[in-house]
Design a protein around this motif. Sequence first.
Motif, mmCIF file in Angstrom:
data_model
loop_
_atom_site.group_PDB
_atom_site.id
_atom_site.type_symbol
_atom_site.label_atom_id
_atom_site.label_comp_id
_atom_site.label_asym_id
_atom_site.label_seq_id
_atom_site.Cartn_x
_atom_site.Cartn_y
_atom_site.Cartn_z
ATOM 1 N N ILE A 1 0.715 -1.085 -0.060
ATOM 2 C CA ILE A 1 0.123 0.105 0.086
ATOM 3 C C ILE A 1 0.757 1.019 -0.390
ATOM 4 C CG2 ILE A 1 -0.967 1.328 1.485
ATOM 5 C CD1 ILE A 1 -3.052 -1.155 2.371
ATOM 6 N N SER A 2 2.262 1.515 0.893
ATOM 7 C CA SER A 2 2.463 2.223 1.006
ATOM 8 C C SER A 2 3.195 2.522 -0.472
ATOM 9 C CB SER A 2 3.671 2.406 2.049
ATOM 10 O OG SER A 2 4.463 1.400 2.236
ATOM 11 N N ASP A 3 3.982 1.761 -1.226
ATOM 12 C CA ASP A 3 4.838 1.648 -2.566
ATOM 13 C C ASP A 3 3.724 2.312 -3.510
ATOM 14 O OD1 ASP A 3 7.033 0.733 -1.356
ATOM 15 O OD2 ASP A 3 6.002 -1.465 -2.260
ATOM 16 N N ILE A 4 2.283 1.945 -3.340
ATOM 17 C CA ILE A 4 1.244 2.345 -4.531
ATOM 18 C C ILE A 4 0.982 3.587 -4.276
ATOM 19 C CG2 ILE A 4 -0.845 1.993 -5.607
ATOM 20 C CD1 ILE A 4 -0.170 -0.807 -5.072
ATOM 21 N N LEU B 1 -4.527 0.519 5.632
ATOM 22 C CA LEU B 1 -4.488 -0.619 5.816
ATOM 23 C C LEU B 1 -5.567 -1.664 5.845
ATOM 24 C CD1 LEU B 1 -2.410 -2.899 5.877
ATOM 25 C CD2 LEU B 1 -1.664 -2.418 7.961
ATOM 26 N N PRO B 2 -6.160 -1.467 6.318
ATOM 27 C CA PRO B 2 -7.163 -2.021 7.795
ATOM 28 C C PRO B 2 -8.230 -2.077 5.976
ATOM 29 C CG PRO B 2 -7.517 -0.756 9.439
ATOM 30 C CD PRO B 2 -6.463 -0.132 8.594
ATOM 31 N N LEU B 3 -8.868 -1.326 5.696
ATOM 32 C CA LEU B 3 -9.898 -1.470 4.296
ATOM 33 C C LEU B 3 -9.252 -1.872 3.847
ATOM 34 C CD1 LEU B 3 -12.270 -0.838 3.719
ATOM 35 C CD2 LEU B 3 -11.363 1.242 1.888
ATOM 36 N N ILE B 4 -8.202 -2.159 2.393
ATOM 37 C CA ILE B 4 -7.504 -2.658 1.621
ATOM 38 C C ILE B 4 -6.684 -3.844 2.059
ATOM 39 C CG2 ILE B 4 -5.451 -2.407 0.045
ATOM 40 C CD1 ILE B 4 -6.107 1.273 0.593
ATOM 41 N N GLY B 5 -6.329 -3.670 3.403
ATOM 42 C CA GLY B 5 -5.708 -5.110 3.508
ATOM 43 C C GLY B 5 -7.337 -6.750 3.182
ATOM 44 N N THR B 6 -7.969 -5.341 3.836
ATOM 45 C CA THR B 6 -9.570 -6.862 4.152
ATOM 46 C C THR B 6 -9.931 -7.677 2.738
ATOM 47 O OG1 THR B 6 -10.052 -6.175 6.153
ATOM 48 C CG2 THR B 6 -11.313 -7.413 5.444
ATOM 49 N N LEU B 7 -9.992 -6.403 2.048
ATOM 50 C CA LEU B 7 -9.901 -6.421 0.635
ATOM 51 C C LEU B 7 -9.484 -7.586 0.058
ATOM 52 C CD1 LEU B 7 -11.021 -2.963 -0.710
ATOM 53 C CD2 LEU B 7 -12.600 -4.919 -0.431
ATOM 54 N N ALA B 8 -8.463 -7.362 -0.073
ATOM 55 C CA ALA B 8 -7.001 -7.969 -0.323
ATOM 56 C C ALA B 8 -7.438 -9.130 0.058
ATOM 57 C CB ALA B 8 -5.298 -6.909 -0.400
ATOM 58 N N ILE B 9 -7.159 -9.817 1.020
ATOM 59 C CA ILE B 9 -7.502 -10.361 1.526
ATOM 60 C C ILE B 9 -8.397 -12.175 1.182
ATOM 61 C CG2 ILE B 9 -7.408 -12.262 3.946
ATOM 62 C CD1 ILE B 9 -5.322 -9.837 4.729
ATOM 63 N N PHE B 10 -9.609 -10.836 1.238
ATOM 64 C CA PHE B 10 -10.828 -11.457 0.734
ATOM 65 C C PHE B 10 -10.657 -11.943 -0.790
ATOM 66 C CE2 PHE B 10 -15.800 -11.247 -0.340
ATOM 67 C CZ PHE B 10 -15.832 -11.699 0.364
ATOM 68 N N LEU C 1 -19.032 -0.896 -4.183
ATOM 69 C CA LEU C 1 -18.981 0.563 -3.512
ATOM 70 C C LEU C 1 -18.610 0.840 -2.367
ATOM 71 C CD1 LEU C 1 -22.960 -0.357 -4.237
ATOM 72 C CD2 LEU C 1 -21.861 1.456 -4.546
ATOM 73 N N VAL C 2 -18.263 -0.226 -1.309
ATOM 74 C CA VAL C 2 -17.571 -0.354 -0.358
ATOM 75 C C VAL C 2 -16.413 0.906 -0.953
ATOM 76 C CG1 VAL C 2 -15.782 -0.932 1.408
ATOM 77 C CG2 VAL C 2 -17.897 -2.079 0.977
ATOM 78 N N VAL C 3 -15.343 0.446 -1.916
ATOM 79 C CA VAL C 3 -14.726 1.368 -2.148
ATOM 80 C C VAL C 3 -15.351 2.748 -2.359
ATOM 81 C CG1 VAL C 3 -13.339 1.305 -4.781
ATOM 82 C CG2 VAL C 3 -12.601 -0.472 -2.685
ATOM 83 N N PHE C 4 -16.042 2.221 -3.483
ATOM 84 C CA PHE C 4 -16.931 4.041 -3.730
ATOM 85 C C PHE C 4 -16.852 4.994 -2.514
ATOM 86 C CE2 PHE C 4 -21.027 6.612 -4.991
ATOM 87 C CZ PHE C 4 -20.405 7.338 -6.349
ATOM 88 N N LEU D 1 -5.790 -0.565 -7.670
ATOM 89 C CA LEU D 1 -6.481 0.312 -7.783
ATOM 90 C C LEU D 1 -7.542 1.338 -7.002
ATOM 91 C CD1 LEU D 1 -8.327 -1.094 -11.524
ATOM 92 C CD2 LEU D 1 -6.661 0.765 -10.910
ATOM 93 N N ALA D 2 -7.642 0.143 -5.951
ATOM 94 C CA ALA D 2 -8.368 0.667 -5.057
ATOM 95 C C ALA D 2 -7.323 1.693 -4.098
ATOM 96 C CB ALA D 2 -9.339 0.183 -4.054
ATOM 97 N N SER D 3 -6.328 1.989 -4.304
ATOM 98 C CA SER D 3 -5.236 2.472 -3.457
ATOM 99 C C SER D 3 -5.003 3.455 -3.975
ATOM 100 C CB SER D 3 -3.955 2.280 -2.884
ATOM 101 O OG SER D 3 -3.924 0.126 -3.295
ATOM 102 N N VAL D 4 -5.232 3.558 -5.937
ATOM 103 C CA VAL D 4 -5.073 4.153 -6.386
ATOM 104 C C VAL D 4 -6.395 5.714 -6.451
ATOM 105 C CG1 VAL D 4 -4.888 4.743 -8.752
ATOM 106 C CG2 VAL D 4 -2.849 3.099 -7.708
ATOM 107 N N TYR D 5 -7.050 4.652 -6.150
ATOM 108 C CA TYR D 5 -8.160 5.842 -6.107
ATOM 109 C C TYR D 5 -8.510 6.675 -4.959
ATOM 110 C CZ TYR D 5 -10.259 3.781 -10.192
ATOM 111 O OH TYR D 5 -10.092 2.168 -11.308
#
Lengths: 90, 223
Positions: free
Chosen positions: B57-60, B70-79, B107-110, B199-203
């Motif tokens: 995440i910090s790279d992107i 980390l909580p949101l994007i990491g959960t999305l990645a693992i799930f 929609l969660v990302v939105f 893409l979620a991290s980029v947005y």
Amino acid sequence: MNEWDPQVLITFFTILISGIGIVLGTIVPTIMQGRAVQKALDGIARQPEAKNDIRTTLLIAMALLESAAIYVLLVILVLLFANPLIDRFF
Amino acid sequence: MDSITPQVVFNLFGLPIKSTIISTWISMALIIGAVILMNVFKPGLAELIVSFLSNLISDIMNVDSPEPYLPLIGTLAIFITIANTAGIIPILVSPTSDINTTIALSLVVFFAIYYYGVRSKGLFGYLRELASPIFLLPLEIVGQISRTLSLSLRLFGNVLSGELIGSILLSLVPLFVPLPLMGLSMLIGILQAYVFTALASVYVASAIEISDEKIINKKGKNQ
């Protein structure tokens, strides 16, 4: 025998359009993905220290390019498996 | 029609429960069980996964600390990783081969994009930056909606095409021939999970980034 059943016609043209569409819809994004990979490899060969940045950007760009082909696939899947036009003539 | 829409297994209080919902529950249980087992027996492994995700995440996103994201994007990645590869288990279907799951995820990302944008700039600051040239506002709104739609359709199409190719080959040649394509669809599933995360991290990064004018103004004030 000159009268065609509309359902038969719709099925025929759906199959025809699906074949043509999947061919065209995969050729064009694949050519463009090839260009993107070519440029990225040129960039890595010129500047090997920028490898990680280029790889991340390339993966994201490839996904964005790939989605064009995926849209074609989705439209064709809807036409083949859940065609909304066939029910119109019942 | 049967092959691209999931089958209804049973009805719960009048709501149809489809097979993808059941495999979503099973993959949630798998994730929770794996996390509990890892915490008890191998805490180092969980730490490795978390540090890998925070590095990604910090790279992107080009931020100093990925802690708030980390909580949101990491959960999305693992799930999404577990959900895309769950189609390998014979009884289950991939939860992401149902368009409702992927639309829910995007929609969660939105909404998370607006949450992080408002949190980092304040409500009026974020709105002002969203409509900075006012005539580009309709284009911006169309862009916000279409990227959410494309985020969900991309994941859905990739996973569904993998499952369809697997099932077609399975009905033609039942033994050994579908194996390489199933491996390919697993690879595509993991790659798509990475792409969704990136893409979620980029947005989110595009919502929280400080615009160039402010940086120039700050530099001007400092000098």
